[in-house]
Design an enzyme around this catalytic site. Structure first.
Site, PDB file in Angstrom:
ATOM      1  CB  VAL A 207      -0.287  -6.117   4.077  1.00 29.19           C
ATOM      2  CG1 VAL A 207      -1.578  -5.429   4.395  1.00 29.19           C
ATOM      3  CG2 VAL A 207      -0.186  -6.137   2.528  1.00 29.19           C
TER       4      VAL A 207
ATOM      5  CB  SER B 198      -0.793  -0.043   1.151  1.00 27.33           C
ATOM      6  OG  SER B 198      -1.928  -0.911   0.894  1.00 27.33           O
TER       7      SER B 198
ATOM      8  CE  LYS C 243      -3.788   0.837  -1.275  1.00 26.35           C
ATOM      9  NZ  LYS C 243      -4.653   0.009   0.009  1.00 26.35           N
TER      10      LYS C 243
ATOM     11  CE1 TYR D 152      -3.939  -1.146  -4.870  1.00 26.12           C
ATOM     12  CE2 TYR D 152      -4.831  -3.382  -4.989  1.00 26.12           C
ATOM     13  CZ  TYR D 152      -4.388  -2.167  -4.181  1.00 26.12           C
ATOM     14  OH  TYR D 152      -4.446  -2.246  -2.709  1.00 26.12           O
TER      15      TYR D 152
ATOM     16  CE1 TYR E 242      -3.021   0.150   4.909  1.00 30.17           C
ATOM     17  CE2 TYR E 242      -2.096  -1.138   6.689  1.00 30.17           C
ATOM     18  CZ  TYR E 242      -2.030  -0.704   5.367  1.00 30.17           C
ATOM     19  OH  TYR E 242      -1.299  -1.346   4.578  1.00 30.17           O
TER      20      TYR E 242
HETATM   21  O1  DON Z   1      -4.902  -4.555  -2.181  1.00 30.56           O
HETATM   22  C1  DON Z   1      -4.112  -5.536  -1.116  1.00 30.56           C
HETATM   23  O2  DON Z   1      -4.700  -6.334  -0.472  1.00 30.56           O
HETATM   24  C2  DON Z   1      -2.722  -5.517  -1.182  1.00 30.56           C
HETATM   25  N1  DON Z   1      -1.917  -5.733  -2.472  1.00 30.56           N
HETATM   26  C3  DON Z   1      -2.003  -4.112  -0.695  1.00 30.56           C
HETATM   27  C4  DON Z   1      -2.520  -4.233   0.827  1.00 30.56           C
HETATM   28  C5  DON Z   1      -2.082  -2.968   1.655  1.00 30.56           C
HETATM   29  O3  DON Z   1      -0.619  -3.035   1.804  1.00 30.56           O
HETATM   30  C6  DON Z   1      -3.109  -2.622   2.522  1.00 30.56           C
HETATM   31  N2  DON Z   1      -3.658  -1.648   1.992  1.00 30.56           N
HETATM   32  N3  DON Z   1      -4.010  -0.428   2.211  1.00 30.56           N
END
Ligand code: DON
Length: 323
Positions: A267, A70, A73, A197, A249
């Site tokens: 994550v 994330s 992003k 993404y 988050y």
């Molecule tokens: O979309 C997902 O689940 C992961 N590729 C990215 C998740 C992550 O780091 C948490 N996102 N806010």
């Protein structure tokens, strides 16, 4: 200017911190919903802090590669603002925190017209990825890599294994993308937006790379080492506001209240923080710095447990709270 002696002293201090906060990893676990991430060594902890003179303080497993997840992003949001202009982006994604989990779908239907709340949650990030410039997902991903390479100064790549692992388990993201498509918030077909993404999430870096990205954001888009303005100040300020309000988050409120730095987590256990000059005055980085942390054991919300505790300690020690 950094001196050998100071570098040595700072690295020693960073090493002490890493060993002090490494035990917190036991309170978390590696992300299990992406099978490849579940195999990571949950005990690892690494940090890099880079200042405007390229002075770096680092310790722990600093050569370990991990995926942005994330953290990407923030990067794609900045890139979309540069390519499309702010009004276009903000018409399609809002800048309001949700307090919901990062992959939540609930507000897409409960708040009409279904505009994603912010670009730091999955729904908003998928919308942002769909609007990036390029005729194919590959072209869009190349542009993201190129943009990051300007900040970091080295070639980067997508970790194909992580990408494949997530592509096969991306049912929730696929649902979000179909919903966004139905409500008119996707600029390209679902599978293409998802490919961009998930590939941006799988871009591989180390902690020093993260710190460099943080440094450029802290400096309002100006790269202090290459002396170039990589993105507009106004976009950097917006990105930092989004990091403060939505970057950690649904723990962003607590993070802002008790740590007080613009930061974004992933994550994979990555945390990127941007320390503007006015917040760095009591630290060895008085003109500001970027901080990169990697600690793959995450909590239920998705934030690195050892990483957050380490960052809190540093921000307190050096009085870095921007408020
Ligand atoms: O979309 C997902 O689940 C992961 N590729 C990215 C998740 C992550 O780091 C948490 N996102 N806010």
């Amino acid at each position: 200017m950094p001196t050998e002696h100071n570098n040595h002293k700072n690295n020693q201090l960073a090493a002490e911190w890493v060993e002090q906060f490494r035990p917190f990893a036991k309170e978390g676990q590696c992300a299990s919903y992406i099978p490849v991430l579940a195999e990571k060594d949950s005990n690892q902890l690494a940090i890099s802090i880079i200042g405007t003179n390229n002075d770096e303080m680092k310790a722990g497993e600093t050569t370990e590669l991990f995926t942005l997840q994330s953290v990407s992003k923030v990067v794609t949001f900045i890139l979309a603002c540069m390519e499309r202009g702010l009004p276009y982006v903000l018409e399609r994604v809002d800048v309001e925190p949700t307090g919901d989990t990062f992959n939540s779908i609930i507000r897409l239907e409960s708040h009409q017209p279904g505009k994603p709340f912010n670009p730091m949650i999955n729904a908003g990030a998928i919308t942002v990825s769909s609007m990036l410039d390029g005729n194919s997902p590959q072209e869009k991903v190349s542009k993201i890599l190129c943009f990051l390479e300007q900040m970091i100064g080295k070639k980067l790549k997508v970790n194909e294994e992580v990408y494949q692992s997530e592509w096969q388990t991306a049912n929730r993201n696929r649902s979000l993308a179909y919903y966004l498509m139905d409500s008119g918030f996707l600029d390209c077909p679902v599978e293409e937006a998802l490919e961009v993404y998930l590939k941006q999430c799988a871009i591989e870096v180390n902690v020093s790379d993260l710190a460099m990205i943080g440094l450029v954001i802290a400096n309002d888009g100006y790269h202090p080492l290459t002396k170039t303005q990589l993105f507009p100040k106004q976009v950097a300020k917006l990105a930092k506001a989004l990091m403060v309000t939505c970057g950690m988050y649904n723990a962003s409120g607590k993070f802002a209240a008790f740590i007080g730095l613009p930061a974004k987590s992933g994550v994979s256990g990555a945390i990127l923080a941007a320390v503007p000059s006015h917040a760095g005055l009591d630290s060895p980085f008085p003109a500001g710095c970027g901080i990169g942390i990697y600690g793959p054991a995450i909590d239920d919300i998705g934030n690195s447990v050892a990483g957050v505790n380490l960052l809190k300690h540093i921000a307190t020690e050096w009085n870095m709270n921007i408020f």
